[in-house]
Design an enzyme around this catalytic site. Structure first.
Site, PDB file in Angstrom:
ATOM      1  CG  HIS A   1       7.949  18.125 -50.112  1.00 47.59           C
ATOM      2  ND1 HIS A   1       8.670  17.800 -49.651  1.00 47.59           N
ATOM      3  CD2 HIS A   1       8.151  17.210 -51.466  1.00 47.59           C
ATOM      4  CE1 HIS A   1       9.730  16.836 -50.273  1.00 47.59           C
ATOM      5  NE2 HIS A   1       9.191  16.601 -51.406  1.00 47.59           N
TER       6      HIS A   1
ATOM      7  CG  ASP B   1      11.130   8.774 -45.267  1.00 43.35           C
ATOM      8  OD1 ASP B   1      10.640   8.457 -46.269  1.00 43.35           O
ATOM      9  OD2 ASP B   1      12.062   9.824 -45.174  1.00 43.35           O
TER      10      ASP B   1
ATOM     11  NE  ARG C   1      11.659   6.020 -52.493  1.00 37.90           N
ATOM     12  CZ  ARG C   1      11.382   7.152 -52.597  1.00 37.90           C
ATOM     13  NH1 ARG C   1      11.132   7.552 -51.174  1.00 37.90           N
ATOM     14  NH2 ARG C   1      11.094   8.057 -53.361  1.00 37.90           N
TER      15      ARG C   1
ATOM     16  CB  SER D   1       9.234   9.435 -49.004  1.00 36.94           C
ATOM     17  OG  SER D   1      10.293   9.752 -48.338  1.00 36.94           O
TER      18      SER D   1
ATOM     19  CE  LYS E   1      10.818  13.395 -45.564  1.00 36.40           C
ATOM     20  NZ  LYS E   1      10.912  12.381 -46.365  1.00 36.40           N
TER      21      LYS E   1
END
Length: 430
Positions: A84, A163, A170, A185, A189
């Protein structure tokens, strides 16, 4: 169980949530009907007062458990990995890294997102390929990962529904940059993917969420600790994000550059990130003894064509016609015969002679290519902009031109490799 009003008041006044408080919060987020005004107030309270590590870890775990958690066959569940990035300009690393990891024996159920603020979205890029379907069911993800080795998909309806609610709110409540909310967040995931190993590319610099290394390192450490707390071997690479990654910015242009990279003709900075992140993951799942050997394996998978083959298989498995996938992966593809081309193009020229000293990635954002460090001559083009509407106005052109910094060549300029990765944080158990 505390009411939402009680929880808002508690955090507003600087109190610390218990695990039961966090469970009540996530229940309020996922129940119907929900009160978005209360959730927005809670997000602002968290943004202002923060969370300690135990609160962040509880938040992440409860978000992860708000929906289904994926499971994998026993024979390869220890090889399930993902990556990520916290966002960048021209960041197409996933498009090269996922198939490269699959070619090295990993399983990569990469759940990606769309563009946010000035950063591009991996899903938006892939959807510029005709037929590519980013939405896949749980069963389809399992089949694709099992047969191809990798997929790049969007979040399913049943995966971390908390989320989905918090992320949208957000954005509209200006709480995107809260460290505990970012951590919750991202890691929730990845936890729901049931990963064996995760590497985080945490950006710092002018075109990143965090401008300095210290701020990015704080976020990286919290995410690494939280991921490891969920049982995922988690590492983080802190990488520079001042200009752009590679030479192209924009959906179809980044797909083209990714394909060229998979054909062994990619820019050095992109390959540095792919090799660094991939090398860490191969080491963490035990396929190689160290990161250096892992980076070498990733490079061989890309330059030898194995990663390109996986990318073609992934495209076909996710809805792209065989003829289209084959054409895009061919040696001499006319890309714009397959991908949509913008109606207009315009080149901007360098204002003076000299050496390209810098290009401001934040100013270029989603519209420009990076010019690799080298000679520049007055009147020679340094960038080509592909656009539709609105038109490229003089004000926009002026702003783009201000992104280029040219200085006199005094003979002291030297060519160096990108060296984008400043530091790697590894889990303690390695």
């Amino acid at each position: 169980m505390s009411s939402m009003q009680d929880l808002i008041r508690k955090k507003r006044d600087g109190g610390q949530f218990s695990h039961e408080d966090i469970k009540a919060l996530i229940q309020a987020v996922t129940s119907e009907p929900r009160q978005d005004c209360q959730i927005g107030a809670m997000l602002m309270a968290i943004w202002m007062k923060g969370m300690v590590v135990t609160e962040t870890q509880s938040l992440t775990k409860e978000m992860m458990l708000s929906g289904e958690v994926l499971s994998w066959p026993e024979e390869w569940r220890k090889l399930v990995v993902d990556k990520h990035s916290t966002g960048g300009v021209g960041d197409k690393v996933s498009l090269v890294l996922a198939p490269a990891l699959a070619a090295c024996g990993c399983k990569v159920p990469m759940i990606s997102g769309r563009g946010l603020a000035h950063t591009g979205g991996t899903l938006d890029k892939l959807e510029s390929i005709p037929g590519y379907k980013v939405q896949q069911s749980r069963e389809q993800i399992l089949n694709i990962v099992g047969s191809v080795g990798c997929c790049i998909v969007g979040q399913t309806e049943t995966l971390v529904p908390a989320d989905r609610v918090l992320y949208a709110l957000r954005d509209v409540t200006s709480t995107v940059d809260s460290v505990p909310l970012i951590t919750g967040s991202i890691i929730s995931k990845k936890g729901a993917e049931s990963l064996s190993a995760l590497v985080l590319d945490v950006k710092f610099g002018r075109a990143a969420l965090y401008k300095d290394l210290d701020g990015a390192k704080e976020l990286a450490k919290l995410m690494v600790d939280t991921g490891n707390g969920l049982g995922i071997k988690t590492a983080a690479a802190l990488s520079r994000m001042d200009g752009t990654i590679g030479r192209c910015v924009g959906n179809s242009l980044e797909v083209i550059e990714s394909l060229e990279t998979l054909k062994g003709k990619g820019p050095d900075d992109l390959m540095e990130l792919v090799m660094s992140l991939g090398g860490v993951l191969l080491m963490m799942v035990g396929l190689v003894p160290d990161q250096s050997e892992g980076s070498k394996r990733i490079s061989e998978a890309v330059n030898g064509g194995a990663a390109l083959k996986k990318f073609q298989e992934m495209m076909e498995a996710q809805g792209v016609a065989k003829e289209t996938a084959r054409a895009l992966c061919s040696a001499h593809c006319d890309y714009f015969s397959v991908l949509r081309k913008s109606e207009f193009q315009q080149e901007l020229t360098a204002p003076t002679d000299g050496v390209v000293a810098d290009i401001d990635g934040m100013a270029l954002a989603e519209v420009l290519h990076k010019l690799l460090r080298g000679a520049s001559f007055a009147g020679s083009p340094w960038v080509r902009i592909h656009y539709e509407t609105p038109p490229l106005t003089p004000d926009l052109t002026s702003r783009l031109q201000s992104a280029l910094k040219v200085q006199k060549d005094d003979g002291t300029q030297t060519q160096h490799g990108p060296k984008l990765v400043a530091e790697v944080l590894l889990p303690d158990q390695l």
